[in-house]
Design an enzyme around this catalytic site. Sequence first.
Site, PDB file in Angstrom:
ATOM      1  N   HIS A  91       0.838  -1.201   0.000  1.00  0.00           N
ATOM      2  CA  HIS A  91       0.000   0.000   0.000  1.00  0.00           C
ATOM      3  C   HIS A  91       0.874   1.253   0.000  1.00  0.00           C
ATOM      4  N   ASP A 120       6.499  21.082 -27.018  1.00  0.00           N
ATOM      5  CA  ASP A 120       6.379  19.754 -26.416  1.00  0.00           C
ATOM      6  C   ASP A 120       7.394  19.711 -25.289  1.00  0.00           C
ATOM      7  N   TRP A 156       7.244   0.170   3.783  1.00  0.00           N
ATOM      8  CA  TRP A 156       7.715   0.857   2.573  1.00  0.00           C
ATOM      9  C   TRP A 156       9.103   1.456   2.803  1.00  0.00           C
ATOM     10  N   SER A 184      13.190   5.656 -14.358  1.00  0.00           N
ATOM     11  CA  SER A 184      12.064   6.401 -14.922  1.00  0.00           C
ATOM     12  C   SER A 184      11.983   7.804 -14.322  1.00  0.00           C
ATOM     13  N   SER A 185      12.089   7.893 -12.997  1.00  0.00           N
ATOM     14  CA  SER A 185      11.961   9.209 -12.367  1.00  0.00           C
ATOM     15  C   SER A 185      13.089  10.138 -12.772  1.00  0.00           C
ATOM     16  N   HIS A 268      13.256  11.689   2.957  1.00  0.00           N
ATOM     17  CA  HIS A 268      12.630  12.940   3.337  1.00  0.00           C
ATOM     18  C   HIS A 268      12.407  13.862   2.154  1.00  0.00           C
ATOM     19  N   GLU A 270      11.914  12.956  -0.655  1.00  0.00           N
ATOM     20  CA  GLU A 270      10.829  12.289  -1.362  1.00  0.00           C
ATOM     21  C   GLU A 270       9.456  12.795  -0.900  1.00  0.00           C
ATOM     22  N   TYR A 272       8.728  15.666   0.147  1.00  0.00           N
ATOM     23  CA  TYR A 272       8.494  16.983  -0.434  1.00  0.00           C
ATOM     24  C   TYR A 272       8.289  16.896  -1.934  1.00  0.00           C
ATOM     25  N   SER A 283      -1.513  26.911  -5.804  1.00  0.00           N
ATOM     26  CA  SER A 283      -1.207  28.307  -6.096  1.00  0.00           C
ATOM     27  C   SER A 283      -1.763  28.743  -7.446  1.00  0.00           C
ATOM     28  N   HIS A 317      15.132  13.142  11.257  1.00  0.00           N
ATOM     29  CA  HIS A 317      13.987  13.255  12.180  1.00  0.00           C
ATOM     30  C   HIS A 317      13.112  12.009  12.119  1.00  0.00           C
ATOM     31  N   HIS A 318      13.360  11.148  11.144  1.00  0.00           N
ATOM     32  CA  HIS A 318      12.665   9.863  11.132  1.00  0.00           C
ATOM     33  C   HIS A 318      13.361   8.854  12.032  1.00  0.00           C
ATOM     34  N   THR A 343       6.996  26.979   4.946  1.00  0.00           N
ATOM     35  CA  THR A 343       5.683  26.398   4.664  1.00  0.00           C
ATOM     36  C   THR A 343       4.586  27.323   5.159  1.00  0.00           C
ATOM     37  N   LYS A 346       3.860  30.027   2.761  1.00  0.00           N
ATOM     38  CA  LYS A 346       2.965  29.613   1.682  1.00  0.00           C
ATOM     39  C   LYS A 346       1.507  29.656   2.130  1.00  0.00           C
ATOM     40  N   ARG A 465       2.118   1.399  14.942  1.00  0.00           N
ATOM     41  CA  ARG A 465       1.688   1.179  13.559  1.00  0.00           C
ATOM     42  C   ARG A 465       2.161  -0.190  13.085  1.00  0.00           C
TER      43      ARG A 465
HETATM   44  C1  HEA Z   1       0.074   9.007  -1.000  1.00  0.00           C
HETATM   45  C2  HEA Z   1       0.096   8.086  -0.227  1.00  0.00           C
HETATM   46  C3  HEA Z   1      -1.018   7.405   0.494  1.00  0.00           C
HETATM   47  C4  HEA Z   1      -2.384   7.415   0.301  1.00  0.00           C
HETATM   48  C5  HEA Z   1      -3.154   8.154  -0.741  1.00  0.00           C
HETATM   49  C6  HEA Z   1      -2.930   6.566   1.312  1.00  0.00           C
HETATM   50  C7  HEA Z   1      -4.313   6.309   1.444  1.00  0.00           C
HETATM   51  C8  HEA Z   1      -4.865   5.543   2.452  1.00  0.00           C
HETATM   52  N1  HEA Z   1      -4.178   4.904   3.468  1.00  0.00           N
HETATM   53 FE1  HEA Z   1      -2.181   4.827   3.665  1.00  0.00          FE
HETATM   54  N2  HEA Z   1      -0.160   4.743   3.873  1.00  0.00           N
HETATM   55  C9  HEA Z   1       0.770   5.378   3.108  1.00  0.00           C
HETATM   56  C10 HEA Z   1       0.509   6.265   2.078  1.00  0.00           C
HETATM   57  C11 HEA Z   1      -0.756   6.548   1.603  1.00  0.00           C
HETATM   58  N3  HEA Z   1      -1.935   6.058   2.094  1.00  0.00           N
HETATM   59  C12 HEA Z   1       2.091   5.047   3.546  1.00  0.00           C
HETATM   60  C13 HEA Z   1       3.407   5.578   2.953  1.00  0.00           C
HETATM   61  C14 HEA Z   1       1.940   4.156   4.604  1.00  0.00           C
HETATM   62  C15 HEA Z   1       3.039   3.505   5.441  1.00  0.00           C
HETATM   63  C16 HEA Z   1       3.280   2.126   4.971  1.00  0.00           C
HETATM   64  C17 HEA Z   1       4.200   1.416   5.893  1.00  0.00           C
HETATM   65  O1  HEA Z   1       3.942   1.376   7.104  1.00  0.00           O
HETATM   66  O2  HEA Z   1       5.195   0.907   5.405  1.00  0.00           O
HETATM   67  C18 HEA Z   1       0.512   3.983   4.798  1.00  0.00           C
HETATM   68  C19 HEA Z   1      -0.048   3.194   5.804  1.00  0.00           C
HETATM   69  C20 HEA Z   1      -1.409   3.116   6.062  1.00  0.00           C
HETATM   70  C21 HEA Z   1      -1.964   2.509   7.217  1.00  0.00           C
HETATM   71  C22 HEA Z   1      -1.177   1.922   8.372  1.00  0.00           C
HETATM   72  C23 HEA Z   1      -0.953   0.493   8.153  1.00  0.00           C
HETATM   73  C24 HEA Z   1      -0.149  -0.073   9.251  1.00  0.00           C
HETATM   74  O3  HEA Z   1       0.612   0.636   9.903  1.00  0.00           O
HETATM   75  O4  HEA Z   1      -0.278  -1.280   9.431  1.00  0.00           O
HETATM   76  C25 HEA Z   1      -3.322   2.591   7.102  1.00  0.00           C
HETATM   77  C26 HEA Z   1      -4.274   2.080   8.087  1.00  0.00           C
HETATM   78  O5  HEA Z   1      -5.356   2.450   8.173  1.00  0.00           O
HETATM   79  C27 HEA Z   1      -3.603   3.269   5.872  1.00  0.00           C
HETATM   80  C28 HEA Z   1      -4.861   3.559   5.388  1.00  0.00           C
HETATM   81  C29 HEA Z   1      -5.104   4.308   4.246  1.00  0.00           C
HETATM   82  C30 HEA Z   1      -6.433   4.514   3.719  1.00  0.00           C
HETATM   83  C31 HEA Z   1      -7.708   3.993   4.288  1.00  0.00           C
HETATM   84  C32 HEA Z   1      -6.276   5.295   2.593  1.00  0.00           C
HETATM   85  C33 HEA Z   1      -7.385   5.783   1.697  1.00  0.00           C
HETATM   86  O6  HEA Z   1      -7.267   7.162   1.528  1.00  0.00           O
HETATM   87  C34 HEA Z   1      -7.351   5.057   0.378  1.00  0.00           C
HETATM   88  C35 HEA Z   1      -8.629   5.254  -0.353  1.00  0.00           C
HETATM   89  C36 HEA Z   1      -8.526   4.863  -1.778  1.00  0.00           C
HETATM   90  C37 HEA Z   1      -9.169   3.839  -2.354  1.00  0.00           C
HETATM   91  C38 HEA Z   1     -10.028   2.918  -1.585  1.00  0.00           C
HETATM   92  C39 HEA Z   1      -8.976   3.530  -3.791  1.00  0.00           C
HETATM   93  C40 HEA Z   1      -9.876   4.302  -4.708  1.00  0.00           C
HETATM   94  C41 HEA Z   1     -11.214   3.719  -4.716  1.00  0.00           C
HETATM   95  C42 HEA Z   1     -11.829   3.403  -5.838  1.00  0.00           C
HETATM   96  C43 HEA Z   1     -11.213   3.632  -7.140  1.00  0.00           C
HETATM   97  C44 HEA Z   1     -13.168   2.865  -5.760  1.00  0.00           C
HETATM   98  C45 HEA Z   1     -13.203   1.415  -5.983  1.00  0.00           C
HETATM   99  C46 HEA Z   1     -12.854   0.703  -4.747  1.00  0.00           C
HETATM  100  C47 HEA Z   1     -13.503  -0.374  -4.319  1.00  0.00           C
HETATM  101  C48 HEA Z   1     -14.600  -1.001  -5.075  1.00  0.00           C
HETATM  102  C49 HEA Z   1     -13.080  -0.994  -3.015  1.00  0.00           C
HETATM  103  N4  HEA Z   1      -2.416   3.595   5.263  1.00  0.00           N
HETATM  104  C1  HEA Z   2       3.686  15.064   1.670  1.00  0.00           C
HETATM  105  C2  HEA Z   2       4.339  14.535   2.564  1.00  0.00           C
HETATM  106  C3  HEA Z   2       4.823  15.126   3.848  1.00  0.00           C
HETATM  107  C4  HEA Z   2       4.966  16.444   4.251  1.00  0.00           C
HETATM  108  C5  HEA Z   2       4.681  17.683   3.463  1.00  0.00           C
HETATM  109  C6  HEA Z   2       5.480  16.399   5.584  1.00  0.00           C
HETATM  110  C7  HEA Z   2       5.768  17.542   6.322  1.00  0.00           C
HETATM  111  C8  HEA Z   2       6.395  17.540   7.551  1.00  0.00           C
HETATM  112  N1  HEA Z   2       6.726  16.440   8.291  1.00  0.00           N
HETATM  113 FE1  HEA Z   2       6.302  14.506   7.805  1.00  0.00          FE
HETATM  114  N2  HEA Z   2       6.167  12.584   7.179  1.00  0.00           N
HETATM  115  C9  HEA Z   2       5.673  12.140   5.978  1.00  0.00           C
HETATM  116  C10 HEA Z   2       5.221  12.930   4.948  1.00  0.00           C
HETATM  117  C11 HEA Z   2       5.246  14.315   4.971  1.00  0.00           C
HETATM  118  N3  HEA Z   2       5.625  15.116   6.004  1.00  0.00           N
HETATM  119  C12 HEA Z   2       5.664  10.707   5.929  1.00  0.00           C
HETATM  120  C13 HEA Z   2       5.202   9.846   4.763  1.00  0.00           C
HETATM  121  C14 HEA Z   2       6.178  10.276   7.148  1.00  0.00           C
HETATM  122  C15 HEA Z   2       6.320   8.850   7.681  1.00  0.00           C
HETATM  123  C16 HEA Z   2       7.273   8.015   6.983  1.00  0.00           C
HETATM  124  C17 HEA Z   2       7.251   6.636   7.571  1.00  0.00           C
HETATM  125  O1  HEA Z   2       7.855   6.449   8.648  1.00  0.00           O
HETATM  126  O2  HEA Z   2       6.608   5.740   6.973  1.00  0.00           O
HETATM  127  C18 HEA Z   2       6.498  11.480   7.898  1.00  0.00           C
HETATM  128  C19 HEA Z   2       7.069  11.460   9.166  1.00  0.00           C
HETATM  129  C20 HEA Z   2       7.522  12.589   9.819  1.00  0.00           C
HETATM  130  C21 HEA Z   2       8.351  12.545  10.981  1.00  0.00           C
HETATM  131  C22 HEA Z   2       8.891  11.286  11.660  1.00  0.00           C
HETATM  132  C23 HEA Z   2       7.937  10.812  12.668  1.00  0.00           C
HETATM  133  C24 HEA Z   2       8.347   9.515  13.254  1.00  0.00           C
HETATM  134  O3  HEA Z   2       8.459   8.524  12.522  1.00  0.00           O
HETATM  135  O4  HEA Z   2       8.578   9.493  14.450  1.00  0.00           O
HETATM  136  C25 HEA Z   2       8.585  13.858  11.347  1.00  0.00           C
HETATM  137  C26 HEA Z   2       9.403  14.267  12.509  1.00  0.00           C
HETATM  138  O5  HEA Z   2       9.894  15.310  12.598  1.00  0.00           O
HETATM  139  C27 HEA Z   2       7.898  14.691  10.377  1.00  0.00           C
HETATM  140  C28 HEA Z   2       7.901  16.083  10.393  1.00  0.00           C
HETATM  141  C29 HEA Z   2       7.357  16.874   9.396  1.00  0.00           C
HETATM  142  C30 HEA Z   2       7.414  18.330   9.413  1.00  0.00           C
HETATM  143  C31 HEA Z   2       7.991  19.205  10.486  1.00  0.00           C
HETATM  144  C32 HEA Z   2       6.814  18.741   8.241  1.00  0.00           C
HETATM  145  C33 HEA Z   2       6.664  20.167   7.793  1.00  0.00           C
HETATM  146  O6  HEA Z   2       7.015  20.316   6.455  1.00  0.00           O
HETATM  147  C34 HEA Z   2       5.272  20.696   8.002  1.00  0.00           C
HETATM  148  C35 HEA Z   2       5.217  22.197   7.863  1.00  0.00           C
HETATM  149  C36 HEA Z   2       3.828  22.749   7.884  1.00  0.00           C
HETATM  150  C37 HEA Z   2       3.224  23.392   8.894  1.00  0.00           C
HETATM  151  C38 HEA Z   2       3.905  23.588  10.214  1.00  0.00           C
HETATM  152  C39 HEA Z   2       1.813  23.886   8.785  1.00  0.00           C
HETATM  153  C40 HEA Z   2       1.627  25.221   8.160  1.00  0.00           C
HETATM  154  C41 HEA Z   2       2.404  26.298   8.790  1.00  0.00           C
HETATM  155  C42 HEA Z   2       1.876  27.406   9.374  1.00  0.00           C
HETATM  156  C43 HEA Z   2       0.438  27.671   9.402  1.00  0.00           C
HETATM  157  C44 HEA Z   2       2.855  28.386   9.887  1.00  0.00           C
HETATM  158  C45 HEA Z   2       2.926  28.618  11.347  1.00  0.00           C
HETATM  159  C46 HEA Z   2       3.240  27.401  12.127  1.00  0.00           C
HETATM  160  C47 HEA Z   2       4.063  27.339  13.172  1.00  0.00           C
HETATM  161  C48 HEA Z   2       5.133  28.319  13.490  1.00  0.00           C
HETATM  162  C49 HEA Z   2       3.909  26.203  14.132  1.00  0.00           C
HETATM  163  N4  HEA Z   2       7.259  13.893   9.469  1.00  0.00           N
HETATM  164 CU   LIG Z   3      10.666  13.632   6.882  1.00  0.00          CU
END
Ligand code: HEA
Ligand code: HEA
Ligand SMILES: [Cu+2]
Lengths: 540, 294, 380
Positions: A91, A120, A156, A184-185, A268, A270, A272, A283, A317-318, A343, A346, A465
Amino acid sequence: MTPSTEQIVSKDIEDQAVQATGFEDHHGPAKGFSRWLYTTNHKDIGSMYLWFSLAMFMTGGCMALLVRLELFQPGLQFLEPEFFNQMTTMHGLIMVFGAVMPAFVGLANWMIPMMIGAPDMALPRLNNWSFWILPFAFSMMLMTLFMDGGGPNFGWTFYAPLSTTFAPPSVTFFIFAVHMMGISSIMGAINVIVTILNMRAPDMKMMKLPLFVWTWLITAFLLILVMPVLAGVVTMMLMDIHFGTSFFSAAGGGDPVLFQHIFWFFGHPEVYIMILPAFGIISEIIPTFSRKKLFGYSSMVYATSSIAFLSFIVWAHHMFTVGMPLAGELFFMFATMLIAVPTGVKVFNWVATMFRGSMTFETPMLFAIAFVVLFSIGGFSGLMLAIAPADYQYHDTYFVVAHFHYVLVPGSIFSIMAGVYYWLPKWTGNYYDEQMGKLHFWLSFIGINITFFPMHFVGLAGMPRRIPDYALQFADFNAISSVGAFIFGFSQLLFIYNVVCCIRKRNQASKQVWEGANGLEWTLPSPAPYHTFTTPPKVD
Amino acid sequence: MQTEYQKYYVPKQSYFPIVGSVALFCLAFGSGSILTATGGGADLGMMLLFVGVLLLLFIIISWFSTVAAESRQGLYSLQMDRSFRWGMGWFISSEVMFFAAFFGALFYIRVLAVPWLAGEGDKGVSHMLWEGFVNQWPLMTTPDPSLFKGPEKIVDPWHIPLLNTILLVTSSVTLTLAHRALKLNHRQWTSIWLALTVVLGITFLYFQVIEYHEAYTELGLTLASGVYGSTFFILTGFHGLHVTIGTLMLVCILVRVLEGEFSAEQHFGFEAVAWYWHFVDVVWVGLFIFVYIL
Amino acid sequence: MNLNFSAIKIISSIISKLIVIVFFAAPAAHADWQLNMREGVTEISRAVYGLHMIIFWVCVVIAIIVFGVMFWSVVYHRKSRGAKAQNFHESIYVEIAWTVIPIFILVGMAIPATTTLKKMYDSTESDIDIQVTGYQWKWRYQYLNEGIDFFSSLATPKEQIYNQAEKTSNYLLEVDNPLVIPLGKKIRFLITANDVIHSWWVPDFAVKKDAIPGFINESWAIAEVPGIYRGQCAELCGKDHGFMPIVVEVKSQVDYDAWVIEQQQAQIAKAKSAEKRWTLDDLMHSGKQIYAKNCAACHQSSGEGIAGAFPALKGSPIVQGDPNEHINIVLNGKPGTAMQAFAEQLSAAELAAVITYERNAWGDSVGDIISPRQIVKFQQ
Ligand code: HEA
Ligand code: HEA
Ligand SMILES: [Cu+2]
Ligand code: CUA
């Protein structure tokens, strides 16, 4: 920027070339399936990316639904733990690499040439190659599910040694699939950069570029700098598994934590990569429906660049609980907190754009507004995670899951949907069904919050989790989450239906499409012709 | 202002990409099957790998010759030329990051991991698990010699590696001379210098092979001899692979020069290979310092 | 390559089970639920809780301001109300303000966070040192000075997990041998792992540290309230990651001392059991239980293993062949695979029982008895 319709006169040396070589440039789309297989057209390739992404979104989404199904109640009812882990892992992988990234590349393909006045993408054949690698890579990855021992089951983030010495044999195919996605990327990113730097219409200065283009330019830099690092780390895994090296084994002098450092150096940036293009889309949309110029254009550009820069120095930070030296821990905590500043800029700029505008709320705008709110909530929880001592309690709990779904689903996914609704009339020449779009929005909005908001609570209460079964005190919120997930999942059927109808039904859209829309792409007819801007437009 | 605009050439449909993707798939799936082989898997894998390599070679050759042909036909504008330059430049940057991952691993292991395991620094308590292990680099005794037997001897940087450094640096010089000659339209000299570069590249590879052979047979230095062997071979190995590719590309442009291609003004194909070669050279200097000497 | 269509099998079984649950679902047993982080029972855990609450409220306030302005605009500056768009789109002062103010807020946060973090890192001057080792899927606790050494694994019966029995209140959070520590003493945990990465987490102590194979991480706690505290492994560590809880009992010094003596005596008694004479039936009987507890997670109770991950023991050449090889792999494991060394986990009697059981269960009886003496001899 109101581009005039008159175009720069071009001396057509091409006619001679055509006679000399038989190469023809003014062809429309070819017939049949070969159109898609052999195409060099950015719009075709963009469409293929988007369809592919939708397919992957459904696949990854169904896996998420299986996960939610198992977590609906405590106890093991549907999935055995080993299969549950595969579902969680796949997933995550499929959503990140198969759904979000290709969707953004698809949008880039469609829109960047039209937004900067280019004929293009700069390297059209390479562009097609970037796309076609993906279906093969993902087929291979999905095939692993049917191999002995099952598919990837190590999350993942595939931490060594669970993903090396202790992995199922199919991990080898997983590694090669990652290599292919990386190729590809990288090729895709090179194409985007070259297109933006080299193919702009002559008067399209850098600081006039639409923000979607800017954010993609910066995203592409991130891709080029980190995808090779991912390739490097999976290569080390491959060596450890098959060739007896000991990068990630203390017995030979290596360190499992080394894996995490290299992975997150990629990982990380990634995340962003998955949000910067989203910022770009938002925007574009907010000014259109506020009928007001984007507030603080140049600070948006600088903020994006700062985020990109900072993203390279916060990876650990992860890994706060991994046992880093104190100095490292402090450095990564401070650097991570800093990201909130650009952020924030923005977010404030978007709000200031809406402020004293003249707003209407068509579907793209609804998604954009929800994006601003829900992404910020995700950002706030991110900031909480960044506080290292507190992260000791949050880390690897559902609080983290809540955080990243808030930034990814109502963040990246909502922005993609907003973008699709926004540009769909330009692509197909037809309006989509606004009523159904709004319904889709509201169901998604409600579904998403029911799904992911309770995860904050179970996370804080101590639910780790990646577990298939949990203690009884987490039962209620998990049940709620699961219900929300199904609401959200099934409401996506409306989206698909709406898009398909929009492609088929005639409901002629105007050139401008949206009253407040500005930019080169809106000067083209709807649908945009197969070839646009074969000579650059004039921009002023 | 009205400028003359030379049309940007958008190639028509092409089967290269899809066949290239199939090739990559065969390559990947084939290698995967060989590595995990059980029973008939290895044969199937071999076959797929073979098909993949052939297809990929075919695609690379026809793709590049198409590009060369298009260029000859004057389809490419100056803008197109810039696209190629940017493209190659960013491709090389991505390669730099690929090596950066391995260098990063090397530094991490030398500066942090090995000292920790040996009881030094912040995580020195780990030494409890590996009594008797001492911090040294090159790592002659691993923490658990029963699993990873350390090397007996290490490569002497002042023999083959020094020689190889001289070879590669010289080859960069000869390549620059070839480029100069081409710009001055001294085609004779271009081919001579280019041929010399190729010879230097091949000689480098020859010595690399000798060095590996020695490492395995005489020094006991292998991929499996702990993390020193691991980092040593992954860095020098991928570098060697790049030298091989670079040499092949040099041969290609040599052939094209001999066939009278590349003009004094426009010869991007030549320059791209030259950039690549210089990049490989710079990586080697890094290797020589960090892998061999220090 | 062998394809096995387990995925398809699973999907079809899901559909059938779904029907069952929709129509016959019994409401899950309930326990108290909570919304927020636990304050815990150590100075550090309370400091962490404090940090958590401060940053939470900071975020809430910022959110109210920002979203407030936004919703106000959404309500009042809409076209349908006749709002006309203004055309300002820049203001250097505003931009500087909203860059600088957040920086100050963040600095304000960073200061207490740094202080707390520094405290967490100071594990010197401990009273008791305990080495905590993660195994797939259990914990081992070694009291470095008291000579106590035991394993701690999940105590919840399979029937509860598979919904064949009522779930009890500490479902999944109970172990056979909890870690016992005295009140008010500084305990230093030396955390490591034997196979993959685990993470030792006790929320009430705010201690979460990854257990890295080959390295040792330090952490510490001074518990201030007696009681039983429960946590879980927090790093994905394979199949049964969800099933390796942590239970810590904090006792008064007196009770703790009594416990230490009891443990030391038990350890001696265990060693003696090797001398007893065992019959095949005895061995099979206790072997079955030991197998279920220690081996079935991987090799399955049917002995059939999981294809591609854990080999079948039923019909395995090692199990049916030379007893010494069989003893060897069970005692010493196989480095670099999930098969761990059981010599340090089980007593000679237990090892003998489980090996005998394997050789005679599942219908492919070899017929021989492995006695505890044989094990002891093999170890020498
Ligand atoms: C962009 C990234 C993305 C998106 C969009 C989602 C979407 C969703 N995620 Fe995601 N999730 C991750 C990225 C994402 N996740 C990542 C990185 C992890 C960590 C993995 C790891 O631990 O290694 C994670 C882990 C994660 C967990 C934790 C699992 C665990 O720790 O064991 C859970 C649990 O609830 C969850 C739930 C969901 C759900 C309910 C959605 C829903 O929003 C999804 C809804 C979408 C659909 C259902 C498909 C579209 C539906 C149709 C086209 C209709 C047809 C469908 C039917 C007929 C069934 N996700
Ligand atoms: C699109 C993807 C995305 C984005 C944008 C971010 C944004 C941020 N993430 Fe997140 N992050 C993930 C995707 C993302 N993250 C994923 C997938 C994981 C889990 C990976 C895994 O383990 O599977 C993760 C995990 C993760 C961790 C590790 C947690 C853990 O495993 O223990 C941390 C820790 O610092 C973190 C921090 C942040 C911070 C500080 C931002 C900042 O960029 C956020 C900044 C934004 C704001 C703060 C809000 C708007 C700001 C304002 C309104 C201004 C004023 C605010 C203040 C002064 C407070 N993220
Ligand atoms: Cu990060
Ligand atoms: Cu041990 Cu998770």
